[in-house]
Design a protein around this motif. Structure first.
Motif, PDB file in Angstrom:
ATOM      1  N   LEU A   1      13.818   3.188  10.231  1.00 33.66           N
ATOM      2  CA  LEU A   1      12.418   2.389  10.769  1.00 33.66           C
ATOM      3  C   LEU A   1      11.475   2.753  11.541  1.00 33.66           C
ATOM      4  N   ARG A   2      10.702   2.182  11.276  1.00 28.49           N
ATOM      5  CA  ARG A   2       9.601   2.386  13.050  1.00 28.49           C
ATOM      6  C   ARG A   2       8.200   1.160  12.866  1.00 28.49           C
ATOM      7  N   ILE A   3       7.809   1.378  13.249  1.00 24.18           N
ATOM      8  CA  ILE A   3       6.759   0.134  13.477  1.00 24.18           C
ATOM      9  C   ILE A   3       5.248   1.183  14.025  1.00 24.18           C
ATOM     10  N   PRO A   4       4.179   1.547  13.427  1.00 25.50           N
ATOM     11  CA  PRO A   4       3.489   2.807  13.719  1.00 25.50           C
ATOM     12  C   PRO A   4       2.391   2.001  14.632  1.00 25.50           C
ATOM     13  N   THR A   5       1.853   2.078  15.615  1.00 27.23           N
ATOM     14  CA  THR A   5       0.443   1.676  15.687  1.00 27.23           C
ATOM     15  C   THR A   5      -1.127   2.388  15.237  1.00 27.23           C
ATOM     16  N   LEU A   6      -1.892   1.011  15.198  1.00 27.08           N
ATOM     17  CA  LEU A   6      -3.392   2.054  14.558  1.00 27.08           C
ATOM     18  C   LEU A   6      -3.957   3.115  15.540  1.00 27.08           C
ATOM     19  N   ALA A   7      -4.554   4.291  14.152  1.00 24.10           N
ATOM     20  CA  ALA A   7      -4.737   4.954  15.812  1.00 24.10           C
ATOM     21  C   ALA A   7      -5.786   4.168  16.437  1.00 24.10           C
ATOM     22  N   ILE A   8      -6.174   4.670  17.254  1.00 26.05           N
ATOM     23  CA  ILE A   8      -7.266   4.630  18.704  1.00 26.05           C
ATOM     24  C   ILE A   8      -9.158   4.448  17.843  1.00 26.05           C
ATOM     25  N   HIS A   9      -8.626   5.433  16.959  1.00 29.47           N
ATOM     26  CA  HIS A   9     -10.048   6.191  16.017  1.00 29.47           C
ATOM     27  C   HIS A   9     -10.662   4.364  15.243  1.00 29.47           C
ATOM     28  N   LEU A  10      -9.686   3.598  14.983  1.00 31.47           N
ATOM     29  CA  LEU A  10      -9.188   2.197  13.890  1.00 31.47           C
ATOM     30  C   LEU A  10      -9.982   1.270  14.442  1.00 31.47           C
TER      31      LEU A  10
ATOM     32  N   GLU B   1      18.644  -8.490  -4.283  1.00 30.85           N
ATOM     33  CA  GLU B   1      17.787  -8.396  -4.417  1.00 30.85           C
ATOM     34  C   GLU B   1      16.296  -8.592  -3.240  1.00 30.85           C
ATOM     35  N   LYS B   2      17.045  -9.357  -1.927  1.00 31.02           N
ATOM     36  CA  LYS B   2      16.612  -9.917  -1.438  1.00 31.02           C
ATOM     37  C   LYS B   2      16.375  -8.551  -0.254  1.00 31.02           C
ATOM     38  N   HIS B   3      16.563  -7.364  -0.529  1.00 29.61           N
ATOM     39  CA  HIS B   3      16.202  -6.692   0.414  1.00 29.61           C
ATOM     40  C   HIS B   3      16.416  -4.802  -0.635  1.00 29.61           C
ATOM     41  N   HIS B   4      15.370  -3.925   0.294  1.00 24.86           N
ATOM     42  CA  HIS B   4      15.033  -3.241  -0.418  1.00 24.86           C
ATOM     43  C   HIS B   4      16.847  -2.725  -0.759  1.00 24.86           C
TER      44      HIS B   4
ATOM     45  N   LEU C   1       0.829  -1.141   0.014  1.00 23.49           N
ATOM     46  CA  LEU C   1      -0.299  -0.105  -0.140  1.00 23.49           C
ATOM     47  C   LEU C   1       0.910   1.270   0.293  1.00 23.49           C
ATOM     48  N   GLY C   2       2.048   1.142  -1.157  1.00 22.52           N
ATOM     49  CA  GLY C   2       2.599   2.585  -0.535  1.00 22.52           C
ATOM     50  C   GLY C   2       4.105   2.414  -0.031  1.00 22.52           C
ATOM     51  N   TYR C   3       4.269   2.094   0.956  1.00 17.88           N
ATOM     52  CA  TYR C   3       4.724   1.739   1.963  1.00 17.88           C
ATOM     53  C   TYR C   3       6.156   0.417   1.699  1.00 17.88           C
ATOM     54  N   LEU C   4       7.290   1.464   1.737  1.00 14.82           N
ATOM     55  CA  LEU C   4       8.521   0.227   1.930  1.00 14.82           C
ATOM     56  C   LEU C   4       8.105  -0.443   3.254  1.00 14.82           C
ATOM     57  N   GLN C   5       8.662  -2.380   3.631  1.00 18.40           N
ATOM     58  CA  GLN C   5       8.827  -2.583   4.472  1.00 18.40           C
ATOM     59  C   GLN C   5      10.133  -3.541   4.658  1.00 18.40           C
ATOM     60  N   VAL C   6      10.364  -3.404   6.198  1.00 15.59           N
ATOM     61  CA  VAL C   6      11.260  -5.297   6.183  1.00 15.59           C
ATOM     62  C   VAL C   6      10.794  -5.637   6.971  1.00 15.59           C
TER      63      VAL C   6
ATOM     64  N   GLU D   1       3.553 -11.451  13.358  1.00 15.97           N
ATOM     65  CA  GLU D   1       4.002 -11.545  11.785  1.00 15.97           C
ATOM     66  C   GLU D   1       3.687 -10.689  10.940  1.00 15.97           C
ATOM     67  N   THR D   2       2.417 -10.013  10.973  1.00 17.51           N
ATOM     68  CA  THR D   2       1.927  -9.369  10.046  1.00 17.51           C
ATOM     69  C   THR D   2       1.958  -7.881  10.661  1.00 17.51           C
ATOM     70  N   HIS D   3       1.872  -7.428  11.719  1.00 14.46           N
ATOM     71  CA  HIS D   3       1.635  -5.905  12.772  1.00 14.46           C
ATOM     72  C   HIS D   3       2.691  -4.985  13.200  1.00 14.46           C
ATOM     73  N   LEU D   4       4.074  -6.372  13.488  1.00 18.42           N
ATOM     74  CA  LEU D   4       5.696  -6.147  13.523  1.00 18.42           C
ATOM     75  C   LEU D   4       6.106  -5.852  12.670  1.00 18.42           C
ATOM     76  N   THR D   5       5.770  -5.621  11.773  1.00 16.16           N
ATOM     77  CA  THR D   5       7.168  -5.521  10.331  1.00 16.16           C
ATOM     78  C   THR D   5       6.704  -3.511  10.419  1.00 16.16           C
ATOM     79  N   PRO D   6       8.644  -3.539  10.245  1.00 17.71           N
ATOM     80  CA  PRO D   6       8.425  -1.862  10.049  1.00 17.71           C
ATOM     81  C   PRO D   6       8.846  -1.557   9.236  1.00 17.71           C
ATOM     82  N   ILE D   7       7.849   0.245   8.728  1.00 20.17           N
ATOM     83  CA  ILE D   7       8.563   0.845   7.451  1.00 20.17           C
ATOM     84  C   ILE D   7       9.586   1.230   7.575  1.00 20.17           C
ATOM     85  N   ILE D   8       9.866   1.664   5.876  1.00 15.88           N
ATOM     86  CA  ILE D   8      11.253   2.163   5.752  1.00 15.88           C
ATOM     87  C   ILE D   8      11.631   3.419   4.965  1.00 15.88           C
ATOM     88  N   SER D   9      10.484   3.378   4.577  1.00 16.36           N
ATOM     89  CA  SER D   9      10.492   4.423   3.276  1.00 16.36           C
ATOM     90  C   SER D   9       9.430   3.896   2.766  1.00 16.36           C
TER      91      SER D   9
END
Length: 484
Positions: A156-165, A215-218, A106-111, A179-187
């Motif tokens: 890197l950062r692992i953002p939480t989901l806003a309480i409004h959502l 090719e295995k990493h961003h 969804l438009g984010y690069l993750q590690v 596995e799915t929620h603990l993936t940091p974004i890098i760009s």
């Protein structure tokens, strides 16, 4: 009102240590730097030590660059005499970069990351993270070198989901999938496309280690490592990277009584062990009159069971004890060992297993046994467990108490509640493996295995003082104790 004083010098010196030790490799390097400064000579496991070792000599070696053993040979040492040893570990729970880490969503690069150890993973959300560890590079001459790498800024950062959502967070607590929620974004993809577009990964079924590392990493992660190491991207062969919180460790509390830091478990005990060994050698007469070998072993992989080539459950300590027991010193063949010197040395030896302990929590006091509630600033904690989750026994405690009494270091005890699980550490496995008298101890801390932990500033000097006293006094105390 109590006067506010600066934190003890030992606490500030620990900050210098831990702020440069973001991975087991960096922690080992920091220990080595201090050992070299104190005049310790580096030796190699692959060498024959007989032409090297001397009484009153100081030595160290590393294994995997994530574990280190340092020792000083007593001036009165004879093969078959004992070892005065302290063991700790260099690793801490963390997130580690996966072998194939490239993710995009969804438009984010993750590690992609793996969980290492039993961390309090919710504490890694919304932290300013980066990476540190070991990178294998190919040099211009075709050699392969292992180098330390650390990117000293948040990437890197692992953002939480806003309480409004997710209103359920208020009612049910913070829940997430590792596995799915603990993936940091890098760009973001938008920023990443300002350069050459990244190549898409092959389908999972085609990934068999045959694709280039780049090719295995961003590309941006590879570029940052390349810049840090000053080598081309195609010269990076492989790496082991830990995520770490870029917020520096700091002195805190109204009276400068706390250390706020990551990796207190167990870099605090690693630091205190190395410092105590070095300090115990300041007086040359102390080592000259010692019949034992003083030794510190910092292992890797304690947080995942120690069952590795550089963990406490390996042959690292047994093989070192054996080699030192069977070695020739001062090139004097006449003082060489007997066939049973190694076996004779073990019952004369003593190990302090040093790993952090649980301070009583003001908000969860019911989690501690009423009579065993360790506090910060009240001394080193002796850990006891009837089911031998800790290796402490009455005779081993007596030895430590005799040392503590002479050096005016307070001790306190920790026993887990009968209705609570109990952790463990390297003490029981080494005690069983070697038949070694062992006591499990550690400084009291809060928030163990969190991304940020808390301990007391005054306890740093107390642990160093206790360990230093152990190195100097154990042979004398042991001579008064008979337990066969």
């Amino acid at each position: 009102m109590t006067e506010i004083h600066p934190a003890p010098v030992e606490a500030n010196d620990f900050l210098d240590f831990v702020n440069q030790a973001q991975s087991p490799f960096h922690a080992t390097e920091q220990a080595v730097i201090r050992l070299r400064k104190a005049g310790f000579q580096e030796i190699k496991e692959k060498e024959n030590w007989n032409s090297i070792l001397k009484r009153n000599g100081k030595y160290f070696f590393t294994r995997n660059k994530s574990a280190v053993i340092a020792f000083a040979v007593g001036g009165k040492y004879k093969p078959g005499n004992g070892f005065s040893a302290i063991g700790a570990h260099t690793d801490s729970p963390c997130l580690k970069v996966k072998p194939v880490s490239k993710k995009e969503k969804l438009g984010y690069l993750q590690v992609g990351v793996q969980l290492y150890g039993g961390g309090l993973w919710h504490t890694w959300f919304d932290r300013d993270l980066s990476v540190a560890g070991r990178v294998v590079v190919e040099t211009d001459g075709g050699k392969l070198e292992s180098r330390l790498a650390r990117i000293d800024r948040p990437i890197l950062r692992i953002p939480t989901l806003a309480i409004h959502l997710d209103r359920s967070t208020s009612a049910d607590g913070f829940k997430f999938n590792n596995e799915t929620h603990l993936t940091p974004i890098i760009s973001t993809v938008t920023k990443s496309l300002t350069g050459e577009p990244a190549k898409a990964l092959k389908p999972d079924t085609e990934i068999n280690g045959d694709i280039p590392l780049a090719e295995k990493h961003h590309p941006i992660l590879m570029h940052l490592l390349s810049k840090e190491l000053n080598v081309p991207v195609d010269k990076i062969m492989d790496f082991e990277l830990c995520l770490y919180d870029t917020q520096p460790s700091a002195i805190g509390g109204a009276y400068n009584e706390f250390i706020f830091s990551g990796r207190l478990d167990n870099l605090m005990m690693s630091y205190c062990s190395i410092e105590a060994l070095v300090k115990s050698l300041k007086n040359a007469d102390s080592l000259a009159n010692d019949p034992n070998i003083r030794l510190v072993s910092l292992f890797d992989n304690e947080e995942v069971g120690s069952n590795t080539a550089h963990g406490a459950d390996s042959n690292l300590l047994p093989s070192t004890f054996e080699r030192l027991s069977l070695a020739t010193y001062d090139n004097d063949a006449s003082s060489s060992h007997t066939a049973t010197a190694y076996l004779e040395a073990l019952p004369k030896s003593y190990l302090i297993s040093a790993d952090m302990a649980h301070a009583v929590h003001p908000n969860y006091a019911e989690k501690h046994d009423d009579g065993h509630r360790p506090h910060m600033h009240k001394g080193v904690v002796v850990k006891v467990n009837a089911n031998q989750r800790y290796a402490t026994t009455a005779p081993t405690t007596v030895v430590l108490r005799e040392v503590a009494k002479k050096y005016s270091v307070p001790l306190q005890e920790f026993v887990v509640r009968n209705d609570s699980p109990c952790g463990s550490t390297i003490g029981p496995m080494l005690s069983a493996k070697l038949g070694l008298r062992t006591v499990d101890v550690g400084n009291a801390q809060l928030s163990m295995h969190s991304c940020r932990e808390v301990c007391g500033t005054e306890d740093v000097a107390l642990a160093i003082k206790l360990f230093e006293g152990f190195f100097e006094e154990f042979p004398g105390v042991d001579a008064r104790l008979t337990v066969d």
